[in-house]
Motif scaffolding. Structure first.
Motif, PDB file in Angstrom:
ATOM      1  N   ILE A   1     -18.443  -5.006 -19.300  1.00  0.00           N
ATOM      2  CA  ILE A   1     -19.075  -4.160 -18.219  1.00  0.00           C
ATOM      3  C   ILE A   1     -19.965  -4.363 -18.999  1.00  0.00           C
ATOM      4  O   ILE A   1     -20.621  -3.571 -19.586  1.00  0.00           O
TER       5      ILE A   1
ATOM      6  N   ILE B   1     -23.551  -2.709 -19.613  1.00  0.00           N
ATOM      7  CA  ILE B   1     -24.423  -0.929 -19.399  1.00  0.00           C
ATOM      8  C   ILE B   1     -25.821  -1.426 -19.190  1.00  0.00           C
ATOM      9  O   ILE B   1     -26.753  -2.117 -20.172  1.00  0.00           O
TER      10      ILE B   1
ATOM     11  N   ARG C   1     -24.614   3.655 -18.170  1.00  0.00           N
ATOM     12  CA  ARG C   1     -24.467   3.506 -16.689  1.00  0.00           C
ATOM     13  C   ARG C   1     -23.577   1.807 -16.714  1.00  0.00           C
ATOM     14  O   ARG C   1     -24.833   1.280 -17.178  1.00  0.00           O
ATOM     15  N   PRO C   2     -22.522   1.963 -15.013  1.00  0.00           N
ATOM     16  CA  PRO C   2     -22.816   0.449 -15.216  1.00  0.00           C
ATOM     17  C   PRO C   2     -23.859  -0.256 -14.324  1.00  0.00           C
ATOM     18  O   PRO C   2     -24.432   0.194 -13.467  1.00  0.00           O
TER      19      PRO C   2
ATOM     20  N   GLU D   1     -23.415  -2.891 -12.405  1.00  0.00           N
ATOM     21  CA  GLU D   1     -23.550  -4.155 -11.716  1.00  0.00           C
ATOM     22  C   GLU D   1     -21.423  -4.115 -10.879  1.00  0.00           C
ATOM     23  O   GLU D   1     -20.681  -3.171 -11.776  1.00  0.00           O
ATOM     24  N   THR D   2     -20.513  -3.831 -10.189  1.00  0.00           N
ATOM     25  CA  THR D   2     -20.532  -3.963  -9.525  1.00  0.00           C
ATOM     26  C   THR D   2     -18.710  -4.784 -10.565  1.00  0.00           C
ATOM     27  O   THR D   2     -19.464  -5.531 -10.827  1.00  0.00           O
ATOM     28  N   THR D   3     -17.169  -4.257 -10.732  1.00  0.00           N
ATOM     29  CA  THR D   3     -16.470  -4.939 -11.423  1.00  0.00           C
ATOM     30  C   THR D   3     -15.388  -5.753 -10.745  1.00  0.00           C
ATOM     31  O   THR D   3     -14.570  -4.952 -10.243  1.00  0.00           O
TER      32      THR D   3
ATOM     33  N   ARG E   1     -16.027  -0.273  -7.512  1.00  0.00           N
ATOM     34  CA  ARG E   1     -17.247   0.300  -7.305  1.00  0.00           C
ATOM     35  C   ARG E   1     -18.099   0.768  -8.496  1.00  0.00           C
ATOM     36  O   ARG E   1     -16.935   1.438  -9.325  1.00  0.00           O
ATOM     37  N   LYS E   2     -19.241   0.793  -8.521  1.00  0.00           N
ATOM     38  CA  LYS E   2     -20.073   0.873  -9.636  1.00  0.00           C
ATOM     39  C   LYS E   2     -19.978   2.544  -9.995  1.00  0.00           C
ATOM     40  O   LYS E   2     -19.888   3.191 -10.970  1.00  0.00           O
ATOM     41  N   SER E   3     -20.032   3.716  -9.014  1.00  0.00           N
ATOM     42  CA  SER E   3     -19.021   5.270  -9.102  1.00  0.00           C
ATOM     43  C   SER E   3     -18.350   5.160  -9.162  1.00  0.00           C
ATOM     44  O   SER E   3     -17.518   6.416 -10.647  1.00  0.00           O
TER      45      SER E   3
ATOM     46  N   THR F   1     -16.349   3.157 -11.682  1.00  0.00           N
ATOM     47  CA  THR F   1     -16.394   2.708 -13.251  1.00  0.00           C
ATOM     48  C   THR F   1     -17.844   3.951 -13.501  1.00  0.00           C
ATOM     49  O   THR F   1     -17.057   3.269 -15.428  1.00  0.00           O
ATOM     50  N   GLU F   2     -18.505   4.331 -13.764  1.00  0.00           N
ATOM     51  CA  GLU F   2     -19.289   5.437 -14.107  1.00  0.00           C
ATOM     52  C   GLU F   2     -18.887   6.097 -14.566  1.00  0.00           C
ATOM     53  O   GLU F   2     -18.535   7.083 -15.721  1.00  0.00           O
TER      54      GLU F   2
END
Length: 224
Positions: free
Chosen positions: A78, A80, A85-86, A88-90, A211-213, A215-216
């Protein structure tokens, strides 16, 4: 130091391999493994992940199973920023658009992929040359009850839309943790799906993404 020739024998072995490459740059790892470094990721988006797979001994390749099937562990690199903070989406896996009768959340490939994940953050700032981007510390994660429920609800909503022939109505805005969006090298790539009348149509392949939220929050608990 050379990449291992055999898969890891345990989760501890896998984490030890992560620790061995933590802090090294992608360029250093590529040089040690005798792997060519692309000028950029525009046409080689999956290159960092493939390099890391080589260093960790992943065996699954593109098969619909975990990257370490013997351990039941999926690898997710991922990118960062400096604040962990990520960027992009995963990507999780392809979203089947036809012939998924009888699949439940418990038997879905999404849950199979996410039941135990080795997260390995990489520096992703585009101002940093690709070869100079460093590898951070990897860690194991499994969804807790709340995360599993959130993922399940998103998966069931999106899968129901596909089953009802509404794949063309799905947008990236749907889903709190998990969403669906096109997954193909170009818009010319098409696959089979069903419309609302049950007729077979051609549409762009879709993939499930975190979503990034989502994984963040995982990264914040680990590194925050």
């Amino acid at each position: 130091m050379q990449p291992p020739h055999t898969p890891p024998t345990s989760a501890d072995d896998l984490l030890a391999r992560c620790q061995a490459i933590a802090g090294l740059s992608l360029g250093e790892l590529a040089s040690l493994a005798n792997v060519a470094i692309p000028a950029n990721l525009q046409r080689h988006k999956g290159w960092p992940g493939m390099l890391i797979e080589k260093w960790l001994g992943a065996t699954a390749g593109s098969k619909p199973q975990q990257d370490f099937p013997e351990l039941g562990i999926e690898l997710k690199t991922i990118p960062i920023d400096a604040a962990f903070r990520p960027l992009e989406t995963t990507y999780v896996c392809y979203a089947p658009l036809a012939g998924q009768t009888g699949v439940t959340w418990e038997t879905s490939n999404v849950r199979n992929k996410l039941q135990q994940v080795l997260w390995l953050p990489l520096e992703g700032d585009r101002q940093i040359p690709l070869a100079d981007r460093r590898v951070a510390s990897g860690f194991l994660w499994s969804p807790d009850a709340a995360e599993d429920l959130e993922l399940r609800q998103d998966w069931e909503e999106l899968t129901e839309m596909i089953a009802l022939g509404k794949v063309e109505a799905i947008t990236a805005r749907q889903g709190n943790a998990l969403h669906i969006r096109p997954k193909a090298a170009s818009g010319k790539v098409l696959t089979d799906a069903l419309n609302e009348d049950g007729e077979r149509i051609q549409t762009r392949p879709r993939g499930f993404y975190l979503r990034k939220s989502f994984t963040e929050a995982i990264l914040a608990r680990m590194f925050g």
